[in-house]
Scaffold this motif. Structure first.
Motif, PDB file in Angstrom:
ATOM      1  N   LEU A 119       0.853  -1.184   0.000  1.00  0.00           N
ATOM      2  CA  LEU A 119       0.000   0.000   0.000  1.00  0.00           C
ATOM      3  C   LEU A 119       0.887   1.231   0.000  1.00  0.00           C
ATOM      4  O   LEU A 119       1.772   1.370   0.851  1.00  0.00           O
ATOM      5  N   GLY A 120       0.630   2.138  -0.949  1.00  0.00           N
ATOM      6  CA  GLY A 120       1.429   3.354  -1.025  1.00  0.00           C
ATOM      7  C   GLY A 120       2.883   3.042  -1.284  1.00  0.00           C
ATOM      8  O   GLY A 120       3.243   2.477  -2.311  1.00  0.00           O
ATOM      9  N   ALA A 121       3.745   3.404  -0.320  1.00  0.00           N
ATOM     10  CA  ALA A 121       5.176   3.126  -0.439  1.00  0.00           C
ATOM     11  C   ALA A 121       5.618   2.019   0.506  1.00  0.00           C
ATOM     12  O   ALA A 121       6.806   1.875   0.785  1.00  0.00           O
ATOM     13  N   GLU A 122       4.681   1.230   0.998  1.00  0.00           N
ATOM     14  CA  GLU A 122       4.999   0.180   1.956  1.00  0.00           C
ATOM     15  C   GLU A 122       4.639  -1.192   1.389  1.00  0.00           C
ATOM     16  O   GLU A 122       3.612  -1.358   0.736  1.00  0.00           O
ATOM     17  N   VAL A 123       5.516  -2.157   1.670  1.00  0.00           N
ATOM     18  CA  VAL A 123       5.316  -3.540   1.240  1.00  0.00           C
ATOM     19  C   VAL A 123       5.495  -4.444   2.450  1.00  0.00           C
ATOM     20  O   VAL A 123       6.417  -4.250   3.253  1.00  0.00           O
ATOM     21  N   TRP A 124       4.605  -5.427   2.596  1.00  0.00           N
ATOM     22  CA  TRP A 124       4.729  -6.441   3.632  1.00  0.00           C
ATOM     23  C   TRP A 124       4.988  -7.787   2.965  1.00  0.00           C
ATOM     24  O   TRP A 124       4.311  -8.148   2.000  1.00  0.00           O
ATOM     25  N   ASP A 125       5.973  -8.521   3.495  1.00  0.00           N
ATOM     26  CA  ASP A 125       6.291  -9.804   2.879  1.00  0.00           C
ATOM     27  C   ASP A 125       5.461 -10.917   3.494  1.00  0.00           C
ATOM     28  O   ASP A 125       4.609 -10.682   4.363  1.00  0.00           O
ATOM     29  N   ILE A 126       5.696 -12.135   3.041  1.00  0.00           N
ATOM     30  CA  ILE A 126       4.888 -13.269   3.472  1.00  0.00           C
ATOM     31  C   ILE A 126       5.062 -13.589   4.951  1.00  0.00           C
ATOM     32  O   ILE A 126       4.255 -14.314   5.533  1.00  0.00           O
ATOM     33  N   GLU A 127       6.102 -13.033   5.573  1.00  0.00           N
ATOM     34  CA  GLU A 127       6.326 -13.228   7.002  1.00  0.00           C
ATOM     35  C   GLU A 127       5.781 -12.071   7.827  1.00  0.00           C
ATOM     36  O   GLU A 127       5.919 -12.066   9.049  1.00  0.00           O
ATOM     37  N   GLY A 128       5.186 -11.068   7.145  1.00  0.00           N
ATOM     38  CA  GLY A 128       4.633  -9.921   7.849  1.00  0.00           C
ATOM     39  C   GLY A 128       5.615  -8.795   8.080  1.00  0.00           C
ATOM     40  O   GLY A 128       5.270  -7.784   8.715  1.00  0.00           O
ATOM     41  N   ARG A 129       6.841  -8.925   7.575  1.00  0.00           N
ATOM     42  CA  ARG A 129       7.812  -7.853   7.727  1.00  0.00           C
ATOM     43  C   ARG A 129       7.471  -6.693   6.797  1.00  0.00           C
ATOM     44  O   ARG A 129       7.068  -6.909   5.652  1.00  0.00           O
ATOM     45  N   ARG A 130       7.665  -5.489   7.282  1.00  0.00           N
ATOM     46  CA  ARG A 130       7.338  -4.271   6.532  1.00  0.00           C
ATOM     47  C   ARG A 130       8.601  -3.667   5.934  1.00  0.00           C
ATOM     48  O   ARG A 130       9.647  -3.614   6.577  1.00  0.00           O
ATOM     49  N   TYR A 131       8.459  -3.182   4.694  1.00  0.00           N
ATOM     50  CA  TYR A 131       9.557  -2.506   4.009  1.00  0.00           C
ATOM     51  C   TYR A 131       9.055  -1.194   3.417  1.00  0.00           C
ATOM     52  O   TYR A 131       7.905  -1.102   2.974  1.00  0.00           O
ATOM     53  N   ILE A 132       9.932  -0.200   3.389  1.00  0.00           N
ATOM     54  CA  ILE A 132       9.657   1.027   2.643  1.00  0.00           C
ATOM     55  C   ILE A 132      10.211   0.821   1.242  1.00  0.00           C
ATOM     56  O   ILE A 132      11.381   0.454   1.064  1.00  0.00           O
TER      57      ILE A 132
END
Length: 434
Positions: free
Chosen positions: A33-46
């Motif tokens: 969403l927007g500039a954020e990505v969550w991976d399959i483990e729930g970790r958040r990335y910008i």
């Protein structure tokens, strides 16, 4: 960084995909969403990669999602050449109204940026009856054989894939940081046209107003004006490749608008489709109309779902003022990156350059020698990813961090990304000093 699930996917990827399909990080997206990505483990990335420049409106923009869903409820595909539909025409009309040149324009919709560039060459050759093309060192125009032939960088793009189509000539691209100057590059271009090629056979000059893979280097306005003058004198079609630098990325809808120079044809793609595969060639009507019926098109060219996404993305661009926001993002990030260089044990940022939010951070072994620090750049990108910031490199020596963050990103997320980058930069500088 890699969980058991991620490790399993990595094994499956290696077994199912050819080695030529590179993957930078073992980060498997679950949602974004927007500039954020969550991976399959729930970790958040910008996400400062933004779909490699395809997501100026950000991941999962609600306007885009709603438009695609509405179109999907009606139909997903017909092939416009057999059963046309309104979306293609509406999108062409919108693009014609935005075209960065005076007079009547017309638009061809295609599927990828490389396809847009290839069609630009087709149209230019048909219009002029000539065969040769001039491009610039540091350029990237695509991965098809013709556009690879037009692309400057050997590794990883061209090695082993030749021979490439002929009649493609390379001229120096100006760079205030590493040279040549605008006047030197323009002199070299004139010499190429006048002495090193059959000038009367040059159909087109193709240029990225801001080079992408070349390291986010902007062509100076005086250089673009000089190209336009030579093209006018010799009847050459001037093509702007805006696939990466377009769609307000530089603070204007088209990067070439900063110079006041009017091209004859413009290739666009990436962010134009808000994540769906669509691209376009916009051109002066008298040039575009030279090609007879059936000479242009493609099975998925102007797919209805992609047209809906692109129309919604254009709405977002205008309603949310993304061109103005691009300037603010670029100013904030560029100032932040420059300040970071003063806070490390060793200055390894050679230059921070930006055109709007198209920001390039050139890493060097030391600021005096300006020797490219390619290995250090790779290490910093890996370190930043481990700390929640996804980055990509560019540049002829692979030593430029390129920022393609969505133009919808908040200041809070930008500042968080700068903080993560600061930690990675400091650790990178310590490695140089060690």
């Amino acid at each position: 960084m890699v969980s058991e699930v991620g490790a399993d996917l990595e094994v499956r990827r290696e077994q199912a995909l050819p080695h030529g399909v590179a993957v930078a990080f073992p980060v498997y997206a679950e949602r974004a969403l927007g500039a954020e990505v969550w991976d399959i483990e729930g970790r958040r990335y910008i996400d400062f990669i933004g779909g490699m420049g395809a997501l100026a409106v950000g991941h999962s923009h609600p306007k885009v999602i709603a438009a695609v869903k509405a179109q999907l409820d009606r139909f997903s595909h017909t092939f416009f050449g057999s059963i046309p539909y309104q979306g293609y025409i509406q999108l062409a009309e919108r693009l014609n109204a935005l075209a960065p040149f005076s007079g009547k324009s017309k638009t061809l919709l295609v599927t990828t940026g490389a396809e847009a560039v290839e069609n630009a060459i087709k149209v230019a050759r048909y219009h002029t009856g000539r065969r040769s093309i001039v491009v610039f060192r540091g350029s990237f125009h695509g991965r098809t054989l013709l556009t690879l032939g037009m692309t400057s960088q050997i590794d990883p793009y061209k090695r082993g894939f030749g021979p490439f189509p002929g009649d493609i000539h390379f001229s120096p691209f100006p760079s205030p940081y590493s040279g040549p100057s605008a006047s030197e590059a323009l002199d070299a271009f004139r010499d190429l046209v006048e002495s090193q090629t059959e000038g009367e056979q040059i159909a087109a000059v193709v240029i990225e107003p801001v080079q992408g893979e070349g390291g986010f280097v902007a062509a100076p306005p005086e250089f673009l004006r000089g190209l336009r003058e030579v093209c006018n004198q010799r009847g050459i079609v001037l093509i702007a490749d805006e696939v990466q630098c377009g769609f307000a990325r530089t603070g204007k809808v088209f990067a070439i608008e900063h110079s006041g120079v009017e091209p004859d044809l413009v290739a666009i793609g990436k962010s134009f489709g808000a994540g769906l595969p669509i691209a376009a060639l916009i051109g002066k009507a008298e040039i575009m109309d030279k090609v007879p019926p059936g000479g242009l098109g493609g099975t998925y060219a102007g797919n209805p779902l992609a047209c809906a996404a692109a129309l919604a993305a254009l709405d977002v661009l205008q309603e949310e003022g993304l061109a103005a926001r691009s300037v603010k993002i670029g100013d904030r990030l560029a100032a932040g990156f420059r300040a970071l260089n003063q806070s490390t044990n060793r200055q390894i940022i050679g230059e921070v350059r930006n055109a709007g939010a198209m920001v390039g951070v050139e890493l060097v072994e030391d600021v005096e020698s300006r020797r490219p620090a390619a290995e250090l750049t790779s290490w910093l990108i890996k370190d930043a990813a481990e700390n929640g910031l996804l980055l990509a490199s560019a540049g002829r020596a692979h030593n430029v961090i390129r920022v393609l963050v969505p133009l919808t990103t908040s200041d809070e997320i930008l500042d968080e990304a700068l903080s993560i980058f600061a930690g990675s930069l400091a650790r990178a500088a310590d490695r140089v000093c060690a």
